[in-house]
Design a protein around this motif. Structure first.
Motif, PDB file in Angstrom:
ATOM      1  N   GLN A  98     -13.480 -24.565  -5.085  1.00 45.37           N
ATOM      2  CA  GLN A  98     -14.261 -23.638  -4.193  1.00 45.37           C
ATOM      3  C   GLN A  98     -15.745 -23.455  -4.733  1.00 45.37           C
ATOM      4  O   GLN A  98     -16.001 -23.800  -5.822  1.00 45.37           O
ATOM      5  N   VAL A  99     -16.620 -22.663  -3.947  1.00 46.64           N
ATOM      6  CA  VAL A  99     -17.857 -22.440  -4.511  1.00 46.64           C
ATOM      7  C   VAL A  99     -17.909 -21.581  -5.547  1.00 46.64           C
ATOM      8  O   VAL A  99     -17.185 -20.547  -5.648  1.00 46.64           O
ATOM      9  N   ALA A 100     -18.390 -22.031  -6.719  1.00 49.31           N
ATOM     10  CA  ALA A 100     -18.307 -21.498  -7.981  1.00 49.31           C
ATOM     11  C   ALA A 100     -19.075 -19.938  -8.204  1.00 49.31           C
ATOM     12  O   ALA A 100     -19.881 -19.854  -7.425  1.00 49.31           O
ATOM     13  N   GLY A 101     -18.053 -19.020  -8.577  1.00 49.16           N
ATOM     14  CA  GLY A 101     -18.544 -17.701  -8.353  1.00 49.16           C
ATOM     15  C   GLY A 101     -18.347 -16.840  -7.189  1.00 49.16           C
ATOM     16  O   GLY A 101     -18.386 -15.649  -7.021  1.00 49.16           O
ATOM     17  N   SER A 102     -17.712 -17.769  -6.303  1.00 45.35           N
ATOM     18  CA  SER A 102     -17.336 -16.980  -4.992  1.00 45.35           C
ATOM     19  C   SER A 102     -16.063 -16.267  -5.334  1.00 45.35           C
ATOM     20  O   SER A 102     -15.440 -16.105  -6.268  1.00 45.35           O
ATOM     21  N   ALA A 103     -15.793 -15.256  -4.454  1.00 47.66           N
ATOM     22  CA  ALA A 103     -14.375 -14.335  -4.450  1.00 47.66           C
ATOM     23  C   ALA A 103     -13.071 -15.411  -4.683  1.00 47.66           C
ATOM     24  O   ALA A 103     -12.126 -14.933  -5.244  1.00 47.66           O
ATOM     25  N   SER A 104     -13.405 -16.487  -3.967  1.00 46.27           N
ATOM     26  CA  SER A 104     -12.004 -17.319  -3.880  1.00 46.27           C
ATOM     27  C   SER A 104     -12.023 -18.286  -4.949  1.00 46.27           C
ATOM     28  O   SER A 104     -11.086 -18.951  -5.114  1.00 46.27           O
ATOM     29  N   CYS A 105     -12.849 -18.339  -5.904  1.00 48.78           N
ATOM     30  CA  CYS A 105     -12.988 -19.376  -6.953  1.00 48.78           C
ATOM     31  C   CYS A 105     -12.177 -19.046  -7.839  1.00 48.78           C
ATOM     32  O   CYS A 105     -11.971 -17.832  -8.671  1.00 48.78           O
ATOM     33  N   CYS A 106     -10.939 -20.001  -8.128  1.00 51.77           N
ATOM     34  CA  CYS A 106      -9.923 -20.072  -9.139  1.00 51.77           C
ATOM     35  C   CYS A 106      -9.046 -18.841  -8.990  1.00 51.77           C
ATOM     36  O   CYS A 106      -8.603 -18.408 -10.015  1.00 51.77           O
ATOM     37  N   LYS A 107      -8.888 -18.127  -7.612  1.00 47.40           N
ATOM     38  CA  LYS A 107      -7.826 -17.120  -7.190  1.00 47.40           C
ATOM     39  C   LYS A 107      -6.648 -17.691  -7.499  1.00 47.40           C
ATOM     40  O   LYS A 107      -6.427 -18.639  -6.930  1.00 47.40           O
ATOM     41  N   PRO A 108      -5.683 -16.901  -8.111  1.00 47.64           N
ATOM     42  CA  PRO A 108      -4.522 -17.567  -8.199  1.00 47.64           C
ATOM     43  C   PRO A 108      -3.580 -17.426  -6.713  1.00 47.64           C
ATOM     44  O   PRO A 108      -3.856 -16.489  -5.882  1.00 47.64           O
ATOM     45  N   GLY A 109      -2.678 -18.273  -6.829  1.00 45.53           N
ATOM     46  CA  GLY A 109      -1.812 -18.571  -5.553  1.00 45.53           C
ATOM     47  C   GLY A 109      -2.453 -19.279  -4.481  1.00 45.53           C
ATOM     48  O   GLY A 109      -1.625 -19.168  -3.233  1.00 45.53           O
ATOM     49  N   GLN A 110      -3.376 -19.939  -4.528  1.00 46.62           N
ATOM     50  CA  GLN A 110      -4.102 -20.652  -3.415  1.00 46.62           C
ATOM     51  C   GLN A 110      -3.174 -22.076  -3.474  1.00 46.62           C
ATOM     52  O   GLN A 110      -2.965 -22.455  -4.372  1.00 46.62           O
TER      53      GLN A 110
END
Length: 129
Positions: A98-110
């Motif tokens: 994901q785009v580094a630092g975005s809300a979806s970056c490394c978000k669990p459960g993806q």
């Protein structure tokens, strides 16, 4: 704005940029770009002129099809993720794609891509090795 406040703002922007570029996870893995070249740990920078991974074989290659919406190379990691010619650095996290630092970056459960192991459908999916 006073010079003291302006200096604080510039310092804050520099610190945020450094944090953005270094990636979002302290346990970072090594990565290679699509050309097989080793790249910085944690994040892969995108070219603001074409949207491809900086330094890759595809970066600013002539005669690539451009996206009618954003003007970057259609299907590139930066396509519709960043404005063409942006002066702000944009990078992809090598841990998730994901785009580094975005809300979806490394978000669990993806959901992860079975082919590359990054988040399925992320800008870096199957583009960062």
């Amino acid at each position: 704005m006073s010079s003291k406040n302006a200096s604080r703002l510039v310092l804050a922007l520099i610190l945020m940029s450094l944090a953005f570029i270094t990636g979002c996870n302290s346990k970072q893995k090594a990565a290679t770009d699509s050309a097989g070249q080793r790249v910085a740990l944690g994040a892969v920078s995108l070219c603001s002129g074409c949207g491809q991974i900086k330094g890759s074989a595809e970066c600013c290659k002539p005669d690539q099809v451009l996206c009618s919406k954003c003007g970057l190379v259609k299907g590139s990691p930066g396509c519709c993720q960043m404005p063409k010619g942006s002066t702000e650095p944009v990078a992809l996290c090598t841990m998730c794609g994901q785009v580094a630092g975005s809300a979806s970056c490394c978000k669990p459960g993806q959901a992860l891509c079975p082919k590359c192991g990054l988040v399925k459908g992320s800008p870096g999916c199957c583009k960062i090795k």
